[in-house]
Design a protein around this motif. Sequence first.
Motif, mmCIF file in Angstrom:
data_model
loop_
_atom_site.group_PDB
_atom_site.id
_atom_site.type_symbol
_atom_site.label_atom_id
_atom_site.label_comp_id
_atom_site.label_asym_id
_atom_site.label_seq_id
_atom_site.Cartn_x
_atom_site.Cartn_y
_atom_site.Cartn_z
ATOM 1 N N SER A 1 0.830 -1.202 0.000
ATOM 2 C CA SER A 1 0.000 0.000 0.000
ATOM 3 C C SER A 1 0.869 1.259 0.000
ATOM 4 O O SER A 1 2.017 1.235 0.431
ATOM 5 C CB SER A 1 -0.940 0.021 1.202
ATOM 6 O OG SER A 1 -0.210 0.228 2.389
ATOM 7 N N VAL A 2 0.265 2.327 -0.489
ATOM 8 C CA VAL A 2 0.921 3.637 -0.531
ATOM 9 C C VAL A 2 -0.059 4.647 0.051
ATOM 10 O O VAL A 2 -1.209 4.717 -0.379
ATOM 11 C CB VAL A 2 1.299 4.037 -1.975
ATOM 12 C CG1 VAL A 2 1.948 5.399 -1.999
ATOM 13 C CG2 VAL A 2 2.210 3.002 -2.596
ATOM 14 N N LYS A 3 0.384 5.407 1.045
ATOM 15 C CA LYS A 3 -0.485 6.376 1.705
ATOM 16 C C LYS A 3 0.218 7.723 1.798
ATOM 17 O O LYS A 3 1.436 7.785 1.956
ATOM 18 C CB LYS A 3 -0.825 5.922 3.126
ATOM 19 C CG LYS A 3 -1.542 4.620 3.227
ATOM 20 C CD LYS A 3 -1.735 4.247 4.685
ATOM 21 C CE LYS A 3 -2.275 2.849 4.816
ATOM 22 N NZ LYS A 3 -2.360 2.418 6.203
ATOM 23 N N THR B 1 3.502 19.050 8.316
ATOM 24 C CA THR B 1 4.268 18.245 7.369
ATOM 25 C C THR B 1 3.374 17.296 6.586
ATOM 26 O O THR B 1 2.254 16.990 6.995
ATOM 27 C CB THR B 1 5.336 17.406 8.094
ATOM 28 O OG1 THR B 1 4.695 16.541 9.025
ATOM 29 C CG2 THR B 1 6.357 18.279 8.802
ATOM 30 N N ALA B 2 3.895 16.852 5.473
ATOM 31 C CA ALA B 2 3.248 15.819 4.653
ATOM 32 C C ALA B 2 4.134 14.582 4.694
ATOM 33 O O ALA B 2 5.363 14.682 4.688
ATOM 34 C CB ALA B 2 3.080 16.311 3.225
ATOM 35 N N THR B 3 3.502 13.409 4.738
ATOM 36 C CA THR B 3 4.238 12.151 4.852
ATOM 37 C C THR B 3 3.765 11.174 3.783
ATOM 38 O O THR B 3 2.568 11.041 3.547
ATOM 39 C CB THR B 3 4.032 11.525 6.241
ATOM 40 O OG1 THR B 3 4.399 12.460 7.241
ATOM 41 C CG2 THR B 3 4.853 10.266 6.411
ATOM 42 N N LEU B 4 4.720 10.508 3.163
ATOM 43 C CA LEU B 4 4.449 9.405 2.244
ATOM 44 C C LEU B 4 4.860 8.130 2.955
ATOM 45 O O LEU B 4 5.995 8.026 3.439
ATOM 46 C CB LEU B 4 5.236 9.561 0.948
ATOM 47 C CG LEU B 4 5.167 8.395 -0.034
ATOM 48 C CD1 LEU B 4 3.803 8.378 -0.712
ATOM 49 C CD2 LEU B 4 6.257 8.510 -1.072
ATOM 50 N N LYS B 5 3.944 7.177 3.050
ATOM 51 C CA LYS B 5 4.231 5.908 3.710
ATOM 52 C C LYS B 5 3.985 4.786 2.712
ATOM 53 O O LYS B 5 2.879 4.602 2.219
ATOM 54 C CB LYS B 5 3.339 5.718 4.924
ATOM 55 C CG LYS B 5 3.665 4.468 5.720
ATOM 56 C CD LYS B 5 2.657 4.187 6.810
ATOM 57 C CE LYS B 5 2.763 5.183 7.917
ATOM 58 N NZ LYS B 5 1.893 4.815 9.068
ATOM 59 N N LEU C 1 4.584 14.767 -3.086
ATOM 60 C CA LEU C 1 4.390 13.433 -2.514
ATOM 61 C C LEU C 1 3.105 12.800 -3.033
ATOM 62 O O LEU C 1 3.063 11.597 -3.279
ATOM 63 C CB LEU C 1 4.353 13.499 -0.984
ATOM 64 C CG LEU C 1 5.675 13.700 -0.268
ATOM 65 C CD1 LEU C 1 5.480 13.587 1.233
ATOM 66 C CD2 LEU C 1 6.725 12.736 -0.733
ATOM 67 N N LYS C 2 2.056 13.592 -3.201
ATOM 68 C CA LYS C 2 0.811 13.050 -3.750
ATOM 69 C C LYS C 2 1.005 12.607 -5.187
ATOM 70 O O LYS C 2 0.438 11.603 -5.621
ATOM 71 C CB LYS C 2 -0.297 14.096 -3.651
ATOM 72 C CG LYS C 2 -0.785 14.291 -2.245
ATOM 73 C CD LYS C 2 -1.899 15.298 -2.171
ATOM 74 C CE LYS C 2 -2.319 15.481 -0.719
ATOM 75 N NZ LYS C 2 -3.388 16.455 -0.568
#
Length: 163
Positions: free
Chosen positions: A66-68, A124-128, A149-150
């Motif tokens: 998964s990518v969030k 902040t923005a985070t990519l997991k 990141l999006k």
Amino acid sequence: MKNLLNNSSEQIIADIACRKSLLFFWLPTYFLISNKRVSIHSRNAILGILPLGTSGEDLTYRSISSVKTSTKLHIFRFLIGAWLTFWGALSTLPVGFSAFSSNVGIVMFLLLVFGVLLLLHSYTATLKISNSSGGTTKVEVPYIEGRKLKKVAKHINSQLINY
């Protein structure tokens, strides 16, 4: 980043760079998205300032589950930044530029600048990216870089669907 491709059958889908910090713009994180894998490379730094080495990770689409993307307000950074900004502005602004003649004025101005930077970096923005074995890869950037990141997440998800 294009020299990371192993063979000629691998095609680049996207090559995106994001800043880790607003202040240390020379330490970006690079995302190379191909038709076979995702490659994430960033520079390591001593105290977040002096570049020393790199770190990298290659993720094949088979291993990605998964990518969030998410955003977060770091309340501790926000409160400290607001306090430093308020205190530095209260001490520096009434005196104006004559404050720079003393060392105290310079310190207060630096506290004001540091407080504003903390305020800007508190959201902040985070990519997991989660892999199938339960591990995760996190990349955190200032909110200003959140659109990138999006875009990375969108490219990865479209490749996951096609894989």
